[in-house]
Design an enzyme around this catalytic site. Structure first.
Site, PDB file in Angstrom:
ATOM      1  N   ARG A 191       0.830  -1.215   0.000  1.00 35.42           N
ATOM      2  CA  ARG A 191       0.000   0.000   0.000  1.00 35.42           C
ATOM      3  C   ARG A 191       0.860   1.259   0.000  1.00 35.42           C
ATOM      4  O   ARG A 191       0.556   2.236  -0.675  1.00 35.42           O
ATOM      5  CB  ARG A 191      -0.914  -0.022   1.236  1.00 35.42           C
ATOM      6  CG  ARG A 191      -1.850   1.176   1.354  1.00 35.42           C
ATOM      7  CD  ARG A 191      -2.753   1.032   2.548  1.00 35.42           C
ATOM      8  NE  ARG A 191      -1.986   0.845   3.780  1.00 35.42           N
ATOM      9  CZ  ARG A 191      -2.536   0.612   4.964  1.00 35.42           C
ATOM     10  NH1 ARG A 191      -3.847   0.485   5.062  1.00 35.42           N
ATOM     11  NH2 ARG A 191      -1.783   0.470   6.033  1.00 35.42           N
ATOM     12  N   ASP A 273      -6.067 -20.281  -4.435  1.00 36.67           N
ATOM     13  CA  ASP A 273      -6.425 -20.927  -3.173  1.00 36.67           C
ATOM     14  C   ASP A 273      -7.716 -20.351  -2.611  1.00 36.67           C
ATOM     15  O   ASP A 273      -8.295 -20.918  -1.695  1.00 36.67           O
ATOM     16  CB  ASP A 273      -5.293 -20.765  -2.151  1.00 36.67           C
ATOM     17  CG  ASP A 273      -5.586 -21.522  -0.866  1.00 36.67           C
ATOM     18  OD1 ASP A 273      -5.952 -22.711  -0.961  1.00 36.67           O
ATOM     19  OD2 ASP A 273      -5.451 -20.935   0.226  1.00 36.67           O
ATOM     20  N   HIS A 297      -8.920 -23.127  -0.280  1.00 36.19           N
ATOM     21  CA  HIS A 297      -8.567 -22.232   0.823  1.00 36.19           C
ATOM     22  C   HIS A 297      -7.822 -22.985   1.925  1.00 36.19           C
ATOM     23  O   HIS A 297      -8.251 -23.027   3.084  1.00 36.19           O
ATOM     24  CB  HIS A 297      -9.815 -21.550   1.398  1.00 36.19           C
ATOM     25  CG  HIS A 297      -9.491 -20.251   2.099  1.00 36.19           C
ATOM     26  ND1 HIS A 297     -10.403 -19.220   2.229  1.00 36.19           N
ATOM     27  CD2 HIS A 297      -8.364 -19.824   2.726  1.00 36.19           C
ATOM     28  CE1 HIS A 297      -9.847 -18.213   2.901  1.00 36.19           C
ATOM     29  NE2 HIS A 297      -8.606 -18.570   3.227  1.00 36.19           N
TER      30      HIS A 297
END
Length: 334
Positions: A191, A273, A297
């Site tokens: 970020r 995933d 997952h």
């Protein structure tokens, strides 16, 4: 207790609770407390992993560790009744499953995530997905099932350029594991820009310039309003022909419709995933899209999870018992 939170609770008789134990701050843990060595004796413990019955009155709970890999509604179910709550601890780096329920929590509660807990396991899976996709392991498995010997050249990870989008602790752990594979370049995006010992971390607004250079793009960002749909049509269009998209973040970071258009055309490949929707329903076109590898997952749940979860909980509870600042604080309710 409101009608929605009137679940019965059974009497709790923990080895940690001695006479007068009810006066001690009460902790709910999804791992049986007797399995975690070194917990502070100044606290009382109860085990709750999302079952229909509560082990004690939720109103007495001061520290709540949310169960792992349970539906958001299960995690949130006791929160409104936890009128004495002071800390919520997740066993995930992401807190998106609990955020919608935080408005129902009493003021002053600290929400802490589990940064670092899944670094090793998720990084292992990310590397597994990269190697399996490049070397066409799914194709070899299908050929084995059919008794076919399909030899030939496949892409290697060596000499490839890898872009890690979301360079936090898991992103760094992925780069650790990429190091021996002779990649041409590993590029980091987060970020905010910064400098690390390995090199620069680019800001997320640099993606349009970085995506066309990457052979493999690994998504490991948290799911926020800023990252939801990040890998949309424009993002994917900037990836080079034949590139591989790996998502070990959250399914909603990728625009599924846009990804399907790219993989069905054969221009991109993907190893996922996580998906959107999740769980991926039977018959969804992603299941059979060309060049797509899907795992259900499983980045976090491995044998690496439990010992690291115990260490995290022991450390956080020692801070809590000593009145020290909590680590991994994400927000405090107002």
């Amino acid at each position: 207790m409101s009608a929605d939170h009137s679940d019965t609770f059974r009497h709790h008789d923990s080895s940690h609770a001695a006479s007068g134990g009810s006066a001690r701050p009460l902790v709910w843990l999804p791992i049986p407390p007797e399995e975690i060595e070194g917990l502070p004796e100044s606290l009382e413990y109860a085990h709750w992993d999302g079952g229909p019955e509560y082990p004690t009155d939720p109103a007495r709970v001061a520290f709540y560790c949310a169960p792992y890999m349970k539906r958001p509604e299960v995690l949130a179910r006791p929160l409104e009744a936890m009128t004495g709550l002071r800390v919520i601890q997740t066993l995930t780096a992401g807190i998106d499953s609990l955020l919608p329920a935080m408005s129902r929590v009493v003021p002053g509660v600290q929400l802490c995530n589990a940064r670092g807990l899944h670094d090793a396991s998720t990084a292992e899976l990310a590397l597994t997905l990269i190697l399996a996709s490049l070397r066409d392991i799914p194709g070899f498995v299908r050929a084995q099932d059919a008794g076919e010997w399909n030899s030939g050249f496949r892409p290697a990870l060596a000499d490839k350029s890898v872009l890690i989008v979301g360079y936090g602790s898991i992103g760094s752990a992925i780069e650790d594991r990429l190091e021996p594979f002779e990649c041409e370049r590993v590029t980091r995006v987060a970020r905010s820009p910064r400098t690390t010992e390995r090199g620069p971390v680019h800001p997320i607004d640099a993606l349009p310039q970085l995506l066309p250079e990457a052979d493999v793009v690994v998504l490991v960002t948290p799911l926020t309003e800023q990252t939801r749909g990040l890998a949309g049509a424009d993002f994917l269009a900037k990836m080079k022909d034949g590139a591989l998209l790996v998502n070990v973040a959250r399914g909603a970071v990728v625009d599924t419709k846009a990804l399907l258009a790219e993989v069905e055309s054969g221009r991109l490949r993907a190893a996922l995933d996580v998906t959107d929707p999740e769980p991926l329903p039977a018959g969804h076109p992603l299941w059979h899209a060309p060049g797509v590898l899907i795992t259900p997952h499983v980045g976090g749940p491995s044998s690496a999870f439990r010992p690291r979860a115990k260490r995290l909980l022991r450390a956080q509870l020692r801070r809590f018992a000593a009145g020290e600042p909590m680590e991994h604080l994400m927000m405090t309710t107002g």
